[in-house]
Design an enzyme around this catalytic site. Sequence first.
Site, PDB file in Angstrom:
ATOM      1  N   GLN C 201       0.869  -1.173   0.000  1.00 46.27           N
ATOM      2  CA  GLN C 201       0.000   0.000   0.000  1.00 46.27           C
ATOM      3  C   GLN C 201       0.906   1.222   0.000  1.00 46.27           C
ATOM      4  O   GLN C 201       1.399   1.643   1.044  1.00 46.27           O
ATOM      5  CB  GLN C 201      -0.919  -0.036   1.225  1.00 46.27           C
ATOM      6  CG  GLN C 201      -1.713  -1.332   1.357  1.00 46.27           C
ATOM      7  CD  GLN C 201      -2.809  -1.496   0.308  1.00 46.27           C
ATOM      8  OE1 GLN C 201      -3.585  -0.579   0.051  1.00 46.27           O
ATOM      9  NE2 GLN C 201      -2.877  -2.675  -0.317  1.00 46.27           N
ATOM     10  N   GLY C 242     -11.897   2.515   3.866  1.00 44.92           N
ATOM     11  CA  GLY C 242     -10.926   1.668   3.183  1.00 44.92           C
ATOM     12  C   GLY C 242     -10.033   2.411   2.203  1.00 44.92           C
ATOM     13  O   GLY C 242     -10.224   3.605   1.938  1.00 44.92           O
ATOM     14  N   HIS C 243      -9.095   1.673   1.645  1.00 43.01           N
ATOM     15  CA  HIS C 243      -8.101   2.289   0.757  1.00 43.01           C
ATOM     16  C   HIS C 243      -8.728   2.829  -0.530  1.00 43.01           C
ATOM     17  O   HIS C 243      -9.681   2.284  -1.051  1.00 43.01           O
ATOM     18  CB  HIS C 243      -6.957   1.332   0.432  1.00 43.01           C
ATOM     19  CG  HIS C 243      -7.345   0.001  -0.086  1.00 43.01           C
ATOM     20  ND1 HIS C 243      -6.415  -0.962  -0.345  1.00 43.01           N
ATOM     21  CD2 HIS C 243      -8.542  -0.548  -0.381  1.00 43.01           C
ATOM     22  CE1 HIS C 243      -7.036  -2.032  -0.779  1.00 43.01           C
ATOM     23  NE2 HIS C 243      -8.316  -1.815  -0.816  1.00 43.01           N
ATOM     24  N   ASN C 244      -8.186   3.931  -0.979  1.00 43.87           N
ATOM     25  CA  ASN C 244      -8.529   4.546  -2.271  1.00 43.87           C
ATOM     26  C   ASN C 244      -9.893   5.236  -2.282  1.00 43.87           C
ATOM     27  O   ASN C 244     -10.332   5.693  -3.339  1.00 43.87           O
ATOM     28  CB  ASN C 244      -8.493   3.514  -3.413  1.00 43.87           C
ATOM     29  CG  ASN C 244      -7.223   2.684  -3.397  1.00 43.87           C
ATOM     30  OD1 ASN C 244      -6.158   3.196  -3.071  1.00 43.87           O
ATOM     31  ND2 ASN C 244      -7.327   1.422  -3.727  1.00 43.87           N
ATOM     32  N   ASN C 262     -12.123   1.787  -2.472  1.00 37.67           N
ATOM     33  CA  ASN C 262     -12.447   2.283  -3.799  1.00 37.67           C
ATOM     34  C   ASN C 262     -13.867   2.826  -3.930  1.00 37.67           C
ATOM     35  O   ASN C 262     -14.440   2.830  -5.020  1.00 37.67           O
ATOM     36  CB  ASN C 262     -12.235   1.170  -4.838  1.00 37.67           C
ATOM     37  CG  ASN C 262     -10.805   0.682  -4.855  1.00 37.67           C
ATOM     38  OD1 ASN C 262      -9.903   1.430  -5.234  1.00 37.67           O
ATOM     39  ND2 ASN C 262     -10.576  -0.532  -4.396  1.00 37.67           N
TER      40      ASN C 262
END
Lengths: 341, 341, 341
Positions: C201, C242-244, C262
């Site tokens: 990440q 969460g990521h993104n 996402n």
Amino acid sequence: MRACDLISIFPDARLVGDKDFVIKGVGAASTAAPDSICFIEAEKYLEGFRKSASRAWIISPQIFDSLEQRIKNERIFFVTEKPYDSFVRLVNHLFPARKSKPGIHPMAFVDPSADVHATAEIHAHATVEGGAKIGAGVILYPGVWVGENATIGENSILYGGAKIYHGTMIGKRNILHAGCVIGSDGFGFIPDKTGLLKIPQIGKAILHDDVEIGANSTIDRGTIEDTVIGRGTKIDNLVQIGHNCKVGENCIMCAFVGVSGNTTIGNNVLLAGQVGTKGHMKIGDNTQVGAQSGVSKDVPPNSKVKGYPPQPLKEYLRLQALIQKLPEIYKRLVKLEEEKS
Amino acid sequence: MRACDLISIFPDARLVGDKDFVIKGVGAASTAAPDSICFIEAEKYLEGFRKSASRAWIISPQIFDSLEQRIKNERIFFVTEKPYDSFVRLVNHLFPARKSKPGIHPMAFVDPSADVHATAEIHAHATVEGGAKIGAGVILYPGVWVGENATIGENSILYGGAKIYHGTMIGKRNILHAGCVIGSDGFGFIPDKTGLLKIPQIGKAILHDDVEIGANSTIDRGTIEDTVIGRGTKIDNLVQIGHNCKVGENCIMCAFVGVSGNTTIGNNVLLAGQVGTKGHMKIGDNTQVGAQSGVSKDVPPNSKVKGYPPQPLKEYLRLQALIQKLPEIYKRLVKLEEEKS
Amino acid sequence: MRACDLISIFPDARLVGDKDFVIKGVGAASTAAPDSICFIEAEKYLEGFRKSASRAWIISPQIFDSLEQRIKNERIFFVTEKPYDSFVRLVNHLFPARKSKPGIHPMAFVDPSADVHATAEIHAHATVEGGAKIGAGVILYPGVWVGENATIGENSILYGGAKIYHGTMIGKRNILHAGCVIGSDGFGFIPDKTGLLKIPQIGKAILHDDVEIGANSTIDRGTIEDTVIGRGTKIDNLVQIGHNCKVGENCIMCAFVGVSGNTTIGNNVLLAGQVGTKGHMKIGDNTQVGAQSGVSKDVPPNSKVKGYPPQPLKEYLRLQALIQKLPEIYKRLVKLEEEKS
């Protein structure tokens, strides 16, 4: 790094285009620089691919074959069946896990009776209490607390403020994210004349090798026996594992999963976000439980289930479709009644 | 410890077998050593009982009576109506709560204006800010933060990284697990020309005596009035209590319970895992709310409810059974329609 | 402060009663002192209003007009259309955000290569690692960890044990509550011969200006691109992003919201408690998602939805009413069948 040098990382790929093109980084299609490499795996991302400034791509044969010759000529391609996997391998190659810089910061506290390997890196404001054992290459970031007689296996990384209760055993190559808590008391009380009597929690929490625990997740110690997390299991942020649970290998648990006490989970199990389990449940190997499910009964191996209680996914979906159809069902019932009278 | 010495801990039990047998510890059936004592309370655990190496057992009269004479002769038994309760009393006797080792570690920071009792134990990297008061026998583990003018009652234990905001009041014999946060700002905003205007949170959080708070749980301070947790209430890991809530005595709240602001909860209330409540709700004394319920309306005292909105448990179960029956209901409706035409 | 002095804070209000009455604080109706000011906005609080010792009130014209003359004579009133808003403005005036007391505590650790503004306040046991940048007026409470090369914008407050991973960018006037984690690794793995291979990440987490993050909430860094929280967004305790993810401006997310990776969220979006989203979803501007919903498909702008999958609120409520009616529906079906035969 020249394009032809990357082939060693993904030997299955076929390189099409300028073998000497110099790649300087990795990127996402929308923001990547021309000399960054990106991947494209599905046709729905073709528009982003076309607009992207990036010139180097990992691509599936199907998508590559569909491109106009002009684009094939302009860019550099690594054609492979699994572009994303190759991309991940590349990123792992370019950004390897950080190695420890050996040393104990003068503002860390290490109890004289603790055993800290010479290659460990202990940051300011980390604490290692009496009898604890810190393996080779371990990194303890600021605010980490390793309680009495806990052990941390080699090359594990504990990010800021990870908290390890006394006696906890952490395996090798664990990644414990900031604020997670391992080995806190399980939640157990019995009614008493004066209120609720605490059941002492004298078991341990044991994490095997290659486990990753997300930020602010909590894993309780056992009551008499131990709580165990198997090798290679990955746990997301804000997950709770109750006392005495036995979790198998290579499981995946997403955010807000709550596993109640005394639950047994097999290998390769996937629990999606916000799944809760009743205590004393068994979930078999290779099983997947859908998001927000409530596991109120045992789930056999090799199943895909969802809902509360958990049902086979197909049955669950059929039932949900019928629920959505209730307004129509009701109308048809009323029509029958009217025709009757 | 000889078997006959244990009788003082559970005077209701009848000792059968070698009164001089020496018991060296407690254990779980599957892993206990021969000289560890275990308990058996339900017939479904009989197989584990038979296979166990342990020779000393706390057992119910019903199960004891069902045993073959051979086993009765081989082992030592404490026969009592409530084996588990006796076992817990024994574990409490053998593993009493740790007493503080008085002293302030040189790497702790205690503000000169704080009042720390001479018998308190303050670990490295703990912080006690100005005007705070730490009672007799309190233990502050590494990374604990006690904010300005907060008070911690005698014999409370704050595990690693517990965080107490300014002005918070913690009662006696509280157990606050690692990473919990007490007294953070409540969540309140009003729309404003420029966005969302913060509503200052100037009330306090107050925890009465004998409260236990799980790892990484959060309890917000009040807006103007206070947030209050009653005596003897036990809260699991990763629970959130909003601003201005009043929680009664001897309540139990399981992991991922979210109590929205301004909720009033009576005494002896049980909220199972992942229960959420709307703001401004009232839940009466002695009420139990089932897992994953959404408390969108008040719940009267002495009730067992479940679902969203919460329904009496029996109604909830009847409704769930009907939902599961929907495929059949639909078929029967279609059959009626076909017969019609 | 005299009553007439308050008019400058809420110029829309009309002052009725003793203009020289001295107000010494704010309070809640039930506990306020006579010289504290309270507000009343709805008729259901009239009983509390009548019983209250408080003499100074912010009140709506409708309620004021309904009062007996005797009470109008006894108390002091600020009559305004939005009593609560005026009250909040007053509280903000009386309890402004604390200003930093410049200085680095000798028991803090600041890496020599970090850039800490002279007006920042760094408490004991806070850590600022190499290359990090701490803006003017920032307050870092005990146990805060600011990782390498992270930046904290001016006048932000980080409460005890907030953890900021390397490279994270925090805007101006952020309020980060105790134990929150910003910039932890996103949760991503691909199956591998040996188990699960971690996807590095390497993106960042970016929080724009005026963001507030609740206690023990977690916001993951991006995989390749960044995770972004827009200006003015307010996030409650124990929330996971969460990521993104790209979250817009002035959003509100309540406790236990889980936003999977996402996900794109517009401006002014409200996610109520325990809402979960599937990955890669889009939620449009000005949309409200009801408590415990599961966002398994995109939600258009300007909508109010609830349920799993999310439905327009009206449809959701109609469906829930029909589900509650199932016992009756079933009876009517059986009746039809009986009449048939």
